[in-house]
Design a protein around this motif. Structure first.
Motif, PDB file in Angstrom:
ATOM      1  N   MET A 325      33.673  45.097  42.039  1.00  0.00           N
ATOM      2  CA  MET A 325      33.373  46.305  42.802  1.00  0.00           C
ATOM      3  C   MET A 325      32.723  47.391  41.954  1.00  0.00           C
ATOM      4  SD  MET A 325      33.959  45.586  45.848  1.00  0.00           S
ATOM      5  CE  MET A 325      33.655  47.235  46.495  1.00  0.00           C
ATOM      6  N   THR A 326      32.741  47.230  40.630  1.00  0.00           N
ATOM      7  CA  THR A 326      32.087  48.228  39.777  1.00  0.00           C
ATOM      8  C   THR A 326      30.601  48.308  40.088  1.00  0.00           C
ATOM      9  OG1 THR A 326      33.711  47.968  38.002  1.00  0.00           O
ATOM     10  CG2 THR A 326      31.554  48.855  37.398  1.00  0.00           C
ATOM     11  N   ASP A 327      29.946  47.149  40.221  1.00  0.00           N
ATOM     12  CA  ASP A 327      28.524  47.125  40.561  1.00  0.00           C
ATOM     13  C   ASP A 327      28.298  47.641  41.973  1.00  0.00           C
ATOM     14  OD1 ASP A 327      27.791  46.150  38.105  1.00  0.00           O
ATOM     15  OD2 ASP A 327      27.705  44.061  38.748  1.00  0.00           O
ATOM     16  N   ALA A 328      29.136  47.219  42.909  1.00  0.00           N
ATOM     17  CA  ALA A 328      28.955  47.613  44.307  1.00  0.00           C
ATOM     18  C   ALA A 328      29.069  49.120  44.483  1.00  0.00           C
ATOM     19  CB  ALA A 328      29.985  46.896  45.181  1.00  0.00           C
ATOM     20  N   ALA A 329      29.950  49.746  43.697  1.00  0.00           N
ATOM     21  CA  ALA A 329      30.186  51.189  43.842  1.00  0.00           C
ATOM     22  C   ALA A 329      28.977  52.026  43.432  1.00  0.00           C
ATOM     23  CB  ALA A 329      31.413  51.601  43.029  1.00  0.00           C
ATOM     24  N   LEU A 330      28.041  51.447  42.712  1.00  0.00           N
ATOM     25  CA  LEU A 330      26.821  52.184  42.383  1.00  0.00           C
ATOM     26  C   LEU A 330      26.020  52.502  43.643  1.00  0.00           C
ATOM     27  CD1 LEU A 330      25.622  50.118  39.284  1.00  0.00           C
ATOM     28  CD2 LEU A 330      26.690  52.384  39.251  1.00  0.00           C
ATOM     29  N   TYR A 331      26.150  51.663  44.649  1.00  0.00           N
ATOM     30  CA  TYR A 331      25.337  51.781  45.857  1.00  0.00           C
ATOM     31  C   TYR A 331      26.068  52.496  46.993  1.00  0.00           C
ATOM     32  CZ  TYR A 331      22.646  48.723  42.997  1.00  0.00           C
ATOM     33  OH  TYR A 331      21.935  48.236  41.922  1.00  0.00           O
ATOM     34  N   VAL A 332      27.382  52.329  47.048  1.00  0.00           N
ATOM     35  CA  VAL A 332      28.204  53.097  47.990  1.00  0.00           C
ATOM     36  C   VAL A 332      29.385  53.632  47.178  1.00  0.00           C
ATOM     37  CG1 VAL A 332      29.478  53.089  50.168  1.00  0.00           C
ATOM     38  CG2 VAL A 332      27.501  51.588  49.894  1.00  0.00           C
ATOM     39  N   PRO A 333      29.214  54.811  46.575  1.00  0.00           N
ATOM     40  CA  PRO A 333      30.216  55.306  45.619  1.00  0.00           C
ATOM     41  C   PRO A 333      31.613  55.488  46.195  1.00  0.00           C
ATOM     42  CG  PRO A 333      28.145  56.479  45.331  1.00  0.00           C
ATOM     43  CD  PRO A 333      27.998  55.642  46.562  1.00  0.00           C
ATOM     44  N   GLY A 334      31.723  55.658  47.485  1.00  0.00           N
ATOM     45  CA  GLY A 334      33.047  55.876  48.071  1.00  0.00           C
ATOM     46  C   GLY A 334      33.865  54.624  48.255  1.00  0.00           C
ATOM     47  N   VAL A 335      33.305  53.456  47.935  1.00  0.00           N
ATOM     48  CA  VAL A 335      33.999  52.184  48.153  1.00  0.00           C
ATOM     49  C   VAL A 335      34.612  51.710  46.845  1.00  0.00           C
ATOM     50  CG1 VAL A 335      33.719  49.767  48.781  1.00  0.00           C
ATOM     51  CG2 VAL A 335      32.549  51.519  50.087  1.00  0.00           C
ATOM     52  N   GLY A 336      35.901  51.396  46.883  1.00  0.00           N
ATOM     53  CA  GLY A 336      36.587  50.917  45.689  1.00  0.00           C
ATOM     54  C   GLY A 336      37.389  49.668  45.964  1.00  0.00           C
ATOM     55  N   VAL A 337      38.146  49.260  44.952  1.00  0.00           N
ATOM     56  CA  VAL A 337      38.949  48.039  45.055  1.00  0.00           C
ATOM     57  C   VAL A 337      39.902  48.102  46.232  1.00  0.00           C
ATOM     58  CG1 VAL A 337      40.676  46.650  43.856  1.00  0.00           C
ATOM     59  CG2 VAL A 337      38.753  47.603  42.590  1.00  0.00           C
ATOM     60  N   GLN A 338      40.424  49.273  46.507  1.00  0.00           N
ATOM     61  CA  GLN A 338      41.408  49.430  47.569  1.00  0.00           C
ATOM     62  C   GLN A 338      40.810  49.268  48.972  1.00  0.00           C
ATOM     63  OE1 GLN A 338      40.224  51.801  45.631  1.00  0.00           O
ATOM     64  NE2 GLN A 338      39.431  53.420  46.976  1.00  0.00           N
ATOM     65  N   ASP A 339      39.486  49.236  49.053  1.00  0.00           N
ATOM     66  CA  ASP A 339      38.818  49.205  50.365  1.00  0.00           C
ATOM     67  C   ASP A 339      38.343  47.824  50.770  1.00  0.00           C
ATOM     68  OD1 ASP A 339      38.993  52.052  50.656  1.00  0.00           O
ATOM     69  OD2 ASP A 339      37.339  52.227  49.214  1.00  0.00           O
ATOM     70  N   VAL A 340      38.599  46.819  49.945  1.00  0.00           N
ATOM     71  CA  VAL A 340      38.080  45.476  50.230  1.00  0.00           C
ATOM     72  C   VAL A 340      39.168  44.424  50.105  1.00  0.00           C
ATOM     73  CG1 VAL A 340      35.735  46.047  49.478  1.00  0.00           C
ATOM     74  CG2 VAL A 340      37.361  45.090  47.822  1.00  0.00           C
ATOM     75  N   VAL A 341      38.921  43.311  50.746  1.00  0.00           N
ATOM     76  CA  VAL A 341      39.732  42.108  50.573  1.00  0.00           C
ATOM     77  C   VAL A 341      38.770  40.966  50.245  1.00  0.00           C
ATOM     78  CG1 VAL A 341      41.555  42.856  52.134  1.00  0.00           C
ATOM     79  CG2 VAL A 341      39.615  41.555  53.046  1.00  0.00           C
ATOM     80  N   ARG A 342      39.293  39.922  49.644  1.00  0.00           N
ATOM     81  CA  ARG A 342      38.425  38.787  49.331  1.00  0.00           C
ATOM     82  C   ARG A 342      37.964  38.122  50.614  1.00  0.00           C
ATOM     83  NH1 ARG A 342      37.308  37.412  44.338  1.00  0.00           N
ATOM     84  NH2 ARG A 342      38.606  38.231  42.638  1.00  0.00           N
ATOM     85  N   GLY A 343      36.659  37.813  50.647  1.00  0.00           N
ATOM     86  CA  GLY A 343      36.075  37.150  51.805  1.00  0.00           C
ATOM     87  C   GLY A 343      35.763  35.699  51.502  1.00  0.00           C
ATOM     88  N   GLY A 344      34.751  35.179  52.143  1.00  0.00           N
ATOM     89  CA  GLY A 344      34.390  33.781  51.965  1.00  0.00           C
ATOM     90  C   GLY A 344      33.429  33.581  50.804  1.00  0.00           C
TER      91      GLY A 344
END
Length: 405
Positions: A325-344
């Motif tokens: 999520m470190t890379d992902a947060a560059l694009y949507v800064p408000g999203v962190g580990v607590q906001d996701v679950v593992r998908g497919g």
């Protein structure tokens, strides 16, 4: 009696599109699709993120560029006719640092050469108007980029084949191909099917099936697993459309991005890690046979020597949700580990040359009565109907139309 029988190995979206094209455009020709699984679209098609690519990334004049742009218009019309979801939610390709602007501008020129409709550069302020929660200093906006349901399209293609008098034979893993007078015998154990010509669209098994046809040993298929996170349902409104990074031109992968799905969910990903089996959808799935094949191929080691640093970084994200999520947060800064679950996860059939080069463009080879799709990664689903046109032209009308990038 049919004038001719054409076999198609593989009931993913490309194989089914080719079979449909033959059934519709060649009256009197019988089509038989042979698939090892017990339903269609099990592998790459069934694990697709659903994006209909507009043609931004691909080298002008390449098969990817030409067939993607053509494929979009065909696919859009087909979805409308069949009632399959097709939503133009738009895409942002976001530069998060000033040093990415040069690559972003080069991508813009490439997309213009590919006639991507309505593409424009936008500022930081315009990014926020479109995606209030996104980061970035500038972006490309592609409003016509869409999402769809590729497994549903594949199932519709299969119905078209059978409605035209063709057959989709499931549970038929191809074990041998034998030349017979004026044709080819395709075997699955003791079962035999005789065809006049054969098209191979075997995806993750494409090099193995091509070997049965006495095709060249290269390129080899290297399986890369792409793993996803899912935004929790209460967080999906943080993202309105597709949000992508500016890709690294050294790799045929697009990097971790945000992808709304037609079912309302939002995926984050994928990474790209070397899978330990051709159908290695989980970290624990290991195939000794596939690993030995990888280890014995010189291209694997040359690729590893060239890209080992990137490989380590991708594996770090595979095992650590925080790193992912470190890379992902560059694009949507408000999203962190607590906001996701593992998908497919999906597995990409990536072709690799002996010199360690990751093959970027589609590769479609014809040898006598057999036409083999040797590399058809993304945007193959988007381009599937255009790829089918290309295959049919190559098989029936002009062998010189088959291109060898």
């Amino acid at each position: 009696m049919a004038d001719e029988t054409i076999g198609v190995v593989g009931a993913g979206i490309v194989g089914l599109a080719a079979a449909r094209e033959i059934a519709l455009r060649r009256p009197g020709t019988r089509v038989v699709v042979l698939e090892k699984e017990h339903e269609v679209a099990v592998h790459q098609t069934g694990h697709n993120s659903g994006v209909v690519h507009a043609g931004i990334y691909y080298a002008p004049g390449s098969m990817k560029a030409d067939l993607c742009v053509r494929g979009v218009s065909l696919l859009r019309e087909y979805c409308r006719e069949r009632g399959v979801p097709y939503e133009e939610i738009g895409k942002l390709v976001v530069a998060v640092r000033e040093d990415e602007l040069g690559r972003m501008n080069s991508l813009y020129e490439r997309a213009r050469n590919n006639h991507v409709p309505d593409l424009r550069k936008i500022s930081k302020e315009e990014i926020r108007e479109l995606e209030p929660n996104a980061g970035g200093v500038a972006a490309l906006h592609s409003p016509r980029t869409a999402i769809t349901d590729y497994p549903a399209i594949a199932r519709a293609f299969a119905k078209d084949v059978t409605a035209s008098g063709g057959e989709v034979r499931l549970g038929f893993p191809v074990t041998s191909l034998t030349d017979v007078p004026n044709g080819i015998e395709v075997a699955s154990g003791r079962e035999r099917v005789r065809v006049d010509r054969l098209i191979l669209c075997a995806g993750l098994q494409s090099d193995a099936v091509a070997k049965l046809a006495q095709g060249g040993p290269e390129p080899r298929i290297i399986p890369f697993r792409g793993e996803y996170m899912l935004l929790k349902p209460e967080k999906t409104d943080l993202v309105r459309g597709l949000i992508y990074p500016v890709p690294d031109p050294r790799y045929p992968f697009l990097g971790v991005h945000f992808t709304p799905r037609v079912d309302g969910s939002v995926e984050v990903g994928p990474n790209a890690v070397l899978a330990l089996a051709r159908e290695g959808y989980t970290r624990t799935r290991v195939s000794p046979k596939d690993l030995l094949g990888l280890a014995a191929y010189p291209g694997t080691w040359r690729m590893a020597a060239r890209h080992w640093r990137t490989g380590i970084r991708e594996y770090r994200g595979s095992f650590s949700r925080r790193a992912f999520m470190t890379d992902a947060a560059l694009y949507v800064p408000g999203v962190g580990v607590q906001d996701v679950v593992r998908g497919g996860a999906g597995v990409r059939a990536q072709a690799l040359d002996r010199d360690g080069t990751l093959v970027d463009d589609f590769r479609i080879h014809r040898n006598g009565r057999i036409t083999a799709v040797r590399n058809a990664p993304s945007p193959a689903a988007t381009a599937s109907m255009a790829i089918a046109e290309h295959i049919v032209h190559a098989v029936f009308e002009d062998a010189s139309a088959t291109r060898h990038p």
